[in-house]
Design a protein around this motif. Structure first.
Motif, PDB file in Angstrom:
ATOM      1  N   ASP A 202      31.683  31.427  27.395  1.00 12.10           N
ATOM      2  CA  ASP A 202      32.906  31.395  28.188  1.00 12.10           C
ATOM      3  C   ASP A 202      32.589  31.108  29.645  1.00 12.10           C
ATOM      4  OD1 ASP A 202      35.441  31.597  29.168  1.00 12.10           O
ATOM      5  OD2 ASP A 202      35.614  33.761  28.939  1.00 12.10           O
ATOM      6  N   SER A 203      32.348  29.842  29.948  1.00 11.36           N
ATOM      7  CA  SER A 203      32.054  29.455  31.324  1.00 11.36           C
ATOM      8  C   SER A 203      33.314  29.393  32.164  1.00 11.36           C
ATOM      9  CB  SER A 203      31.354  28.095  31.353  1.00 11.36           C
ATOM     10  OG  SER A 203      31.246  27.607  32.676  1.00 11.36           O
ATOM     11  N   LEU A 204      34.348  28.717  31.679  1.00  7.58           N
ATOM     12  CA  LEU A 204      35.496  28.376  32.506  1.00  7.58           C
ATOM     13  C   LEU A 204      36.249  29.595  33.015  1.00  7.58           C
ATOM     14  CD1 LEU A 204      37.082  26.016  33.684  1.00  7.58           C
ATOM     15  CD2 LEU A 204      38.476  25.998  31.597  1.00  7.58           C
ATOM     16  N   THR A 205      36.467  30.592  32.168  1.00  9.31           N
ATOM     17  CA  THR A 205      37.237  31.767  32.597  1.00  9.31           C
ATOM     18  C   THR A 205      36.370  33.015  32.745  1.00  9.31           C
ATOM     19  OG1 THR A 205      37.872  32.335  30.324  1.00  9.31           O
ATOM     20  CG2 THR A 205      39.340  30.860  31.534  1.00  9.31           C
ATOM     21  N   GLY A 206      35.067  32.873  32.600  1.00 10.75           N
ATOM     22  CA  GLY A 206      34.182  34.018  32.773  1.00 10.75           C
ATOM     23  C   GLY A 206      33.936  34.326  34.242  1.00 10.75           C
ATOM     24  N   ASP A 207      33.597  35.572  34.528  1.00 11.62           N
ATOM     25  CA  ASP A 207      33.327  35.941  35.916  1.00 11.62           C
ATOM     26  C   ASP A 207      31.832  35.836  36.224  1.00 11.62           C
ATOM     27  OD1 ASP A 207      32.101  38.240  34.873  1.00 11.62           O
ATOM     28  OD2 ASP A 207      33.699  39.605  35.495  1.00 11.62           O
ATOM     29  N   TYR A 208      31.444  36.250  37.404  1.00  9.75           N
ATOM     30  CA  TYR A 208      30.046  36.141  37.838  1.00  9.75           C
ATOM     31  C   TYR A 208      29.110  36.909  36.907  1.00  9.75           C
ATOM     32  CZ  TYR A 208      25.889  37.475  40.495  1.00  9.75           C
ATOM     33  OH  TYR A 208      24.595  37.747  40.876  1.00  9.75           O
ATOM     34  N   HIS A 209      29.471  38.120  36.558  1.00 11.18           N
ATOM     35  CA  HIS A 209      28.603  38.947  35.720  1.00 11.18           C
ATOM     36  C   HIS A 209      28.445  38.335  34.326  1.00 11.18           C
ATOM     37  CE1 HIS A 209      28.840  41.871  38.931  1.00 11.18           C
ATOM     38  NE2 HIS A 209      30.162  41.745  38.898  1.00 11.18           N
ATOM     39  N   GLU A 210      29.512  37.738  33.818  1.00  9.52           N
ATOM     40  CA  GLU A 210      29.418  37.051  32.538  1.00  9.52           C
ATOM     41  C   GLU A 210      28.533  35.815  32.640  1.00  9.52           C
ATOM     42  OE1 GLU A 210      33.458  37.533  30.101  1.00  9.52           O
ATOM     43  OE2 GLU A 210      33.818  37.056  32.207  1.00  9.52           O
TER      44      GLU A 210
ATOM     45  N   LEU B 155      48.607  24.649  45.166  1.00  6.25           N
ATOM     46  CA  LEU B 155      47.509  25.538  45.545  1.00  6.25           C
ATOM     47  C   LEU B 155      47.264  26.501  44.391  1.00  6.25           C
ATOM     48  CD1 LEU B 155      45.581  26.981  47.619  1.00  6.25           C
ATOM     49  CD2 LEU B 155      47.595  28.313  48.331  1.00  6.25           C
ATOM     50  N   TRP B 156      45.992  26.662  44.027  1.00  5.08           N
ATOM     51  CA  TRP B 156      45.620  27.584  42.956  1.00  5.08           C
ATOM     52  C   TRP B 156      44.629  28.611  43.510  1.00  5.08           C
ATOM     53  CZ3 TRP B 156      46.769  22.575  42.428  1.00  5.08           C
ATOM     54  CH2 TRP B 156      47.688  22.220  41.425  1.00  5.08           C
ATOM     55  N   LEU B 157      45.018  29.876  43.439  1.00  8.66           N
ATOM     56  CA  LEU B 157      44.131  30.943  43.881  1.00  8.66           C
ATOM     57  C   LEU B 157      43.270  31.420  42.723  1.00  8.66           C
ATOM     58  CD1 LEU B 157      46.430  33.142  46.150  1.00  8.66           C
ATOM     59  CD2 LEU B 157      45.026  31.149  46.769  1.00  8.66           C
ATOM     60  N   HIS B 158      41.998  31.675  43.016  1.00  9.87           N
ATOM     61  CA  HIS B 158      41.067  32.198  42.013  1.00  9.87           C
ATOM     62  C   HIS B 158      41.195  33.718  42.006  1.00  9.87           C
ATOM     63  CE1 HIS B 158      38.302  28.514  41.406  1.00  9.87           C
ATOM     64  NE2 HIS B 158      39.482  28.121  41.862  1.00  9.87           N
ATOM     65  N   SER B 159      41.632  34.253  40.894  1.00 10.47           N
ATOM     66  CA  SER B 159      41.951  35.677  40.797  1.00 10.47           C
ATOM     67  C   SER B 159      40.697  36.539  40.876  1.00 10.47           C
ATOM     68  CB  SER B 159      42.675  35.956  39.479  1.00 10.47           C
ATOM     69  OG  SER B 159      41.751  35.934  38.403  1.00 10.47           O
ATOM     70  N   PRO B 160      40.844  37.857  41.009  1.00  7.22           N
ATOM     71  CA  PRO B 160      39.677  38.743  41.034  1.00  7.22           C
ATOM     72  C   PRO B 160      38.814  38.650  39.777  1.00  7.22           C
ATOM     73  CG  PRO B 160      41.621  39.908  41.806  1.00  7.22           C
ATOM     74  CD  PRO B 160      42.097  38.594  41.269  1.00  7.22           C
ATOM     75  N   SER B 161      39.403  38.197  38.676  1.00  6.19           N
ATOM     76  CA  SER B 161      38.636  38.076  37.433  1.00  6.19           C
ATOM     77  C   SER B 161      37.907  36.745  37.310  1.00  6.19           C
ATOM     78  CB  SER B 161      39.562  38.257  36.222  1.00  6.19           C
ATOM     79  OG  SER B 161      40.497  37.191  36.143  1.00  6.19           O
ATOM     80  N   SER B 162      38.127  35.848  38.268  1.00  9.43           N
ATOM     81  CA  SER B 162      37.454  34.549  38.239  1.00  9.43           C
ATOM     82  C   SER B 162      36.007  34.687  38.711  1.00  9.43           C
ATOM     83  CB  SER B 162      38.194  33.555  39.142  1.00  9.43           C
ATOM     84  OG  SER B 162      38.004  33.911  40.509  1.00  9.43           O
ATOM     85  N   TYR B 163      35.271  33.610  38.597  1.00  9.73           N
ATOM     86  CA  TYR B 163      33.871  33.608  39.042  1.00  9.73           C
ATOM     87  C   TYR B 163      33.770  33.918  40.537  1.00  9.73           C
ATOM     88  CZ  TYR B 163      29.183  31.936  40.059  1.00  9.73           C
ATOM     89  OH  TYR B 163      27.886  31.842  40.510  1.00  9.73           O
ATOM     90  N   VAL B 164      34.477  33.153  41.366  1.00 11.03           N
ATOM     91  CA  VAL B 164      34.393  33.374  42.812  1.00 11.03           C
ATOM     92  C   VAL B 164      35.043  34.695  43.198  1.00 11.03           C
ATOM     93  CG1 VAL B 164      35.097  32.518  45.076  1.00 11.03           C
ATOM     94  CG2 VAL B 164      34.228  30.924  43.376  1.00 11.03           C
ATOM     95  N   GLY B 165      36.159  35.021  42.555  1.00 10.72           N
ATOM     96  CA  GLY B 165      36.819  36.295  42.850  1.00 10.72           C
ATOM     97  C   GLY B 165      35.910  37.482  42.614  1.00 10.72           C
ATOM     98  N   SER B 166      35.170  37.455  41.521  1.00  9.40           N
ATOM     99  CA  SER B 166      34.263  38.566  41.223  1.00  9.40           C
ATOM    100  C   SER B 166      33.067  38.578  42.178  1.00  9.40           C
ATOM    101  CB  SER B 166      33.788  38.487  39.769  1.00  9.40           C
ATOM    102  OG  SER B 166      33.083  37.283  39.512  1.00  9.40           O
ATOM    103  N   LEU B 167      32.658  37.404  42.655  1.00 12.92           N
ATOM    104  CA  LEU B 167      31.582  37.355  43.649  1.00 12.92           C
ATOM    105  C   LEU B 167      32.027  37.995  44.966  1.00 12.92           C
ATOM    106  CD1 LEU B 167      29.658  33.945  43.527  1.00 12.92           C
ATOM    107  CD2 LEU B 167      28.696  36.247  43.465  1.00 12.92           C
TER     108      LEU B 167
END
Length: 305
Positions: free
Chosen positions: A129-137, A192-204
């Motif tokens: 799950d690359s596309l919707t996975g977060d940093y830890h994933e 405009l699309w915001l990257h949520s806290p569960s996104s890769y950048v959001g979790s970073l």
């Protein structure tokens, strides 16, 4: 005698194409037996390029959206240029993949589950799950890839080095990030699309101690991970720091600059709106990507606090 000879030859040829040994890899679609030292790897997301580059392994095929510049110099300096484009990440060319005769394919859960059976008929295929996975994933996926390519120990060492580097960045950011909300988003001419806290950048950003300016659980849903936002909704979220990547110039956010709602954003009033490379911050995920993002964030924040 002729029939026996033909049978023996067929058996010998079948042995020639089988891997000398195999390893079982668990992934999003179950478990797959892959060669213990694959030599012809095709990757269908850029984060998988990142994982290979982290341990100096070169793929034979990459889904690069038919644009070789999508594979940035930080990767090609390691993996070289000797790879073939297999088309877009969303719908890679199955024909090109098959022509490369891969012995391992690494696919994305969101984009490629529908083609999993066909991909698996071409070569052993693992799905992550690359596309919707977060940093830890992303780090966990790198470990899976390390096992799949026969380099689990080397990948484990690289991940350990990476975690130490990221810890140092986090300690530095946390001196100033407590109680500060930070938000990343990408814009084009239409939205405009915001990257949520569960996104890769959001979790970073959360790893670095910043608070989230919007809510969002990790559901694996694309629309919940990358959220389309109007100016009115952005005003309600109102982050202290706003990091914007533009896919187009001008982007829709440039048309908002004279709007009162935009001018009253906390990030605008305090001059804490920063420009980021949309491609690198939005499309790249993984070990090298995180280290580059941390370095770029450091440069953004220098002298700002």
């Amino acid at each position: 005698m002729h029939r026996l000879f033909a049978s023996l030859m067929a058996f010998a040829l079948s042995l020639a194409v089988l891997p000398a040994a195999a390893v079982e890899v668990s992934h999003a679609m179950g478990k797959t037996q892959v060669p213990d030292d694959p030599q012809r790897i095709v990757v269908l997301e850029l984060s998988f390029v990142d994982a290979l580059a982290a341990v100096s392994v070169s793929p034979v095929g990459i889904a690069d959206d038919s644009d070789r510049d999508r594979v940035v110099a930080a990767y090609t300096d390691i993996i070289g240029q000797d790879w073939v484009s297999v088309g877009s990440r969303k719908t890679p060319s199955l024909e090109r993949i098959a022509e490369l005769a891969p012995d391992l394919i690494i696919a994305d859960k969101t984009r490629h589950v529908g083609a999993y059976d066909i991909l698996s008929s071409i070569a052993p295929t693992i799905v992550l799950d690359s596309l919707t996975g977060d940093y830890h994933e992303a780090l966990a996926q790198a470990a899976v890839i390390g096992k799949a390519i026969g380099k689990p120990e080397k990948m484990a060492r690289r991940i350990a080095t990476h975690k130490a580097r990221m810890h140092a960045y986090a300690e530095m950011f946390r001196l100033k990030s407590k109680g500060v909300t930070a938000q990343f988003g990408v814009a084009n001419t239409t939205g405009l699309w915001l990257h949520s806290p569960s996104s890769y950048v959001g979790s970073l950003l959360r790893l670095f101690g910043f608070d989230a300016s919007m809510t969002g659980a990790n559901t694996g849903d694309y629309a919940a991970t990358y959220v389309s936002i109007s100016l009115e909704q952005l005003s309600a979220i109102d982050p202290d720091i706003l990091i914007l990547g533009r896919y187009t110039d001008p982007a829709i956010t440039d048309t908002w600059t004279d709007e009162t709602l935009f001018q009253e954003l906390a990030a605008v009033r305090t001059d804490h709106v920063f420009a980021a490379d949309a491609h690198e911050w939005s499309r790249l995920r993984g070990i090298l990507a995180a280290e580059r993002l941390a370095g770029q964030l450091t440069e953004m924040m220098t002298g700002q606090w």
